[in-house]
Design a protein around this motif. Structure first.
Motif, mmCIF file in Angstrom:
data_model
loop_
_atom_site.group_PDB
_atom_site.id
_atom_site.type_symbol
_atom_site.label_atom_id
_atom_site.label_comp_id
_atom_site.label_asym_id
_atom_site.label_seq_id
_atom_site.Cartn_x
_atom_site.Cartn_y
_atom_site.Cartn_z
ATOM 1 N N GLY A 42 3.275 10.675 13.175
ATOM 2 C CA GLY A 42 2.383 9.849 14.478
ATOM 3 C C GLY A 42 2.584 8.702 14.354
ATOM 4 O O GLY A 42 3.094 7.909 13.250
ATOM 5 N N SER A 43 2.149 7.848 15.359
ATOM 6 C CA SER A 43 2.573 6.261 15.617
ATOM 7 C C SER A 43 1.894 5.331 14.245
ATOM 8 O O SER A 43 2.307 4.712 13.699
ATOM 9 N N ASN A 44 0.543 5.756 14.269
ATOM 10 C CA ASN A 44 -0.112 4.919 13.223
ATOM 11 C C ASN A 44 0.347 5.037 12.048
ATOM 12 O O ASN A 44 0.403 4.169 11.136
ATOM 13 N N VAL A 45 0.550 6.283 11.448
ATOM 14 C CA VAL A 45 0.979 6.659 10.187
ATOM 15 C C VAL A 45 2.301 6.060 9.919
ATOM 16 O O VAL A 45 2.675 5.355 8.930
ATOM 17 N N ALA A 46 3.174 6.029 11.019
ATOM 18 C CA ALA A 46 4.529 5.652 10.859
ATOM 19 C C ALA A 46 4.344 4.150 10.612
ATOM 20 O O ALA A 46 5.259 3.538 9.756
ATOM 21 N N LYS A 48 2.184 2.516 9.010
ATOM 22 C CA LYS A 48 1.438 2.354 7.863
ATOM 23 C C LYS A 48 2.510 2.596 6.563
ATOM 24 O O LYS A 48 2.386 1.780 5.680
ATOM 25 N N VAL A 49 3.451 3.673 6.821
ATOM 26 C CA VAL A 49 4.168 3.975 5.543
ATOM 27 C C VAL A 49 5.805 4.034 5.840
ATOM 28 O O VAL A 49 6.468 4.358 5.024
ATOM 29 N N ARG A 50 5.975 3.732 7.124
ATOM 30 C CA ARG A 50 7.453 3.692 7.574
ATOM 31 C C ARG A 50 8.438 2.852 6.436
ATOM 32 O O ARG A 50 9.456 3.389 6.014
ATOM 33 N N VAL A 113 4.275 15.374 3.670
ATOM 34 C CA VAL A 113 3.705 14.025 2.857
ATOM 35 C C VAL A 113 2.444 13.623 3.458
ATOM 36 O O VAL A 113 2.556 12.870 4.582
ATOM 37 N N PRO A 114 1.373 14.287 3.068
ATOM 38 C CA PRO A 114 -0.182 13.917 3.674
ATOM 39 C C PRO A 114 -0.402 12.495 3.311
ATOM 40 O O PRO A 114 -0.151 12.162 2.288
ATOM 41 N N THR A 115 -0.869 11.923 4.482
ATOM 42 C CA THR A 115 -1.364 10.446 4.450
ATOM 43 C C THR A 115 -2.880 10.825 4.182
ATOM 44 O O THR A 115 -3.502 9.386 4.430
ATOM 45 N N SER A 116 -3.513 11.791 4.457
ATOM 46 C CA SER A 116 -4.832 11.686 4.710
ATOM 47 C C SER A 116 -4.974 13.351 4.039
ATOM 48 O O SER A 116 -4.137 13.977 3.640
ATOM 49 N N ALA A 117 -6.343 13.570 3.888
ATOM 50 C CA ALA A 117 -6.718 14.983 3.215
ATOM 51 C C ALA A 117 -7.916 15.664 3.930
ATOM 52 O O ALA A 117 -8.852 15.973 3.454
ATOM 53 N N SER A 118 -7.581 16.026 5.227
ATOM 54 C CA SER A 118 -8.453 16.274 6.188
ATOM 55 C C SER A 118 -8.631 17.662 6.378
ATOM 56 O O SER A 118 -9.672 18.375 6.803
ATOM 57 N N HIS A 119 -7.478 18.709 5.786
ATOM 58 C CA HIS A 119 -7.572 20.206 5.877
ATOM 59 C C HIS A 119 -6.289 20.795 4.882
ATOM 60 O O HIS A 119 -5.654 19.907 4.620
ATOM 61 N N ALA A 154 -6.104 7.734 -0.408
ATOM 62 C CA ALA A 154 -7.342 7.195 -0.405
ATOM 63 C C ALA A 154 -7.408 5.952 0.382
ATOM 64 O O ALA A 154 -8.729 5.682 0.549
ATOM 65 N N SER A 155 -6.565 5.514 1.047
ATOM 66 C CA SER A 155 -6.732 4.356 2.170
ATOM 67 C C SER A 155 -7.062 4.999 3.409
ATOM 68 O O SER A 155 -7.296 4.209 4.311
ATOM 69 N N ALA A 156 -7.203 6.330 3.506
ATOM 70 C CA ALA A 156 -7.368 6.960 4.902
ATOM 71 C C ALA A 156 -8.869 6.797 5.230
ATOM 72 O O ALA A 156 -9.727 6.648 4.054
#
Ligand SMILES: [Zn+2]
Length: 346
Positions: A42-46, A48-50, A113-119, A154-156
């Motif tokens: 996703g664009s937000n994630v990209a 953040k970690v691109r 490569v999860p950047t959050s842990a929502s499910h 943890a920063s999610a």
């Protein structure tokens, strides 16, 4: 399953810890082998970690922006991934689901490569997509590898992490439904995968106060729990240990109010009510969810009373082959309203 056999497909490797995103290149090396690597994100994630992803990979990957978890996005990733060696899904839910299905269809390895842990989609063999003929997950393949950087996760936003706790707690009633189906319909039941899924639910039920701080140790526990439930589904060969009546309730709300609430939030609220139907300690579920900051009332996620009642009475119809407590009880509107009121959901 009455065939007497089933296939277990599991992730081959999991790398978990702080800062492990820098090891992504080595992690995917076996599959990449000098070929093209496609990153679905996703664009937000990209943003953040691109940089971290690009610094970790030996060659620049092809980035595909995932806007929604639907077939159009799967097709876009597949197009970009033609002749690619592997796909990496970097993100919360959407990118992992989309990348997983694209890789499955192309018969190439997939890394999560999860950047959050929502499910629990971060490790499960299932992909949850919109616009299909049915509003629940479809069977794909589990990721070949999962790289979970605790520092990144943890920063999610806390809301996403609390939602992950909701998805974990839901295994409590999912397993109860599975036991029930086994008794009533003779469906295959695997006590090992059931216990594994329950262990993850208990991580939240037993430690909700500490877990709700979402410090690094708590986040690691949450992520390990979510990975384990995905593995439990892989061992079961179906989503049974992870998804029961509470998930049907959540899927029905997805249809009624697609933009309201996160998957784990709706499943958590469903678990409170299904626990009461199963005559287990629903108050414990409710207070654990409260302790981690997950919603326990439908209004907290913009769902009104009538939607809750409708979902309770009709949820079992969206997947008639899945026998749960809702198939057994067949709630009327009156009994559904009573259930939701008595558990504080409405
Ligand atoms: Zn779920």
């Amino acid at each position: 399953m009455d065939t007497g056999y089933h296939l277990m497909e599991l992730p081959t490797k999991v790398l978990i810890g702080e800062g492990v995103i820098s090891k992504l290149g080595d992690f995917v090396e076996d599959s990449a082998r000098g070929g093209k690597v496609v990153v679905a994100s996703g664009s937000n994630v990209a943003s953040k970690v691109r940089r971290a992803v690009e610094a970790a990979l030996p060659r620049e990957p092809v980035w595909v922006e995932v806007v929604a978890a639907d077939i159009r996005n799967v097709d876009q990733v597949m197009e970009a991934a033609e002749s690619a060696s592997c796909i990496i899904g970097v993100g919360g839910g959407k990118s992992v689901d989309v990348g997983k299905l694209a890789a499955f269809k192309l018969h190439i390895p997939f890394y999560s490569v999860p950047t959050s842990a929502s499910h629990d989609g971060i490790s499960s063999p299932f992909a949850s997509l919109k616009g299909l003929d049915r509003p629940y997950s479809i069977m794909a393949k589990p990721p070949l590898g999962i790289l979970a950087d605790i520092e990144v996760i943890a920063s999610a936003p806390r809301r996403l992490l609390a939602s992950g706790c909701g998805d974990l707690v839901s295994k409590l009633t999912a397993v109860k439904d599975w036991e029930l189906a086994h008794r009533v319909t003779g469906e295959y039941y695997g006590s090992y995968s059931a216990s594994l899924a329950l262990m993850s639910a208990n991580t939240v039920l037993d430690n909700s106060r500490t877990l709700g701080s979402f410090g690094r140790d708590s986040v690691r526990e949450l992520v390990e729990g979510l990975i384990s439930t995905g593995v439990a589904a892989g061992i079961a060969g179906s989503s049974r240990p992870c998804s029961g009546s509470e998930h049907l309730f959540s899927h029905y709300l997805d249809v009624l109010a697609p933009e309201s609430g996160l998957h784990g939030e709706k499943c958590g609220i469903g678990t409170i009510m299904m626990a009461k139907l199963h005559r287990i300690d629903w108050r414990r579920v409710r207070s654990a969810l409260k302790n981690v900051g997950a919603p326990v009332e439908a209004s907290q996620i913009g769902i009104d009373d009538s939607m809750v009642v409708e979902a309770l009475t009709k949820a079992s119809t969206i997947r008639p082959d899945r026998y749960t407590i809702l198939s057994k009880r067949r709630l009327s509107r009156k009994s559904a309203a009573l259930l939701a009121k008595s558990t504080g959901v409405i």
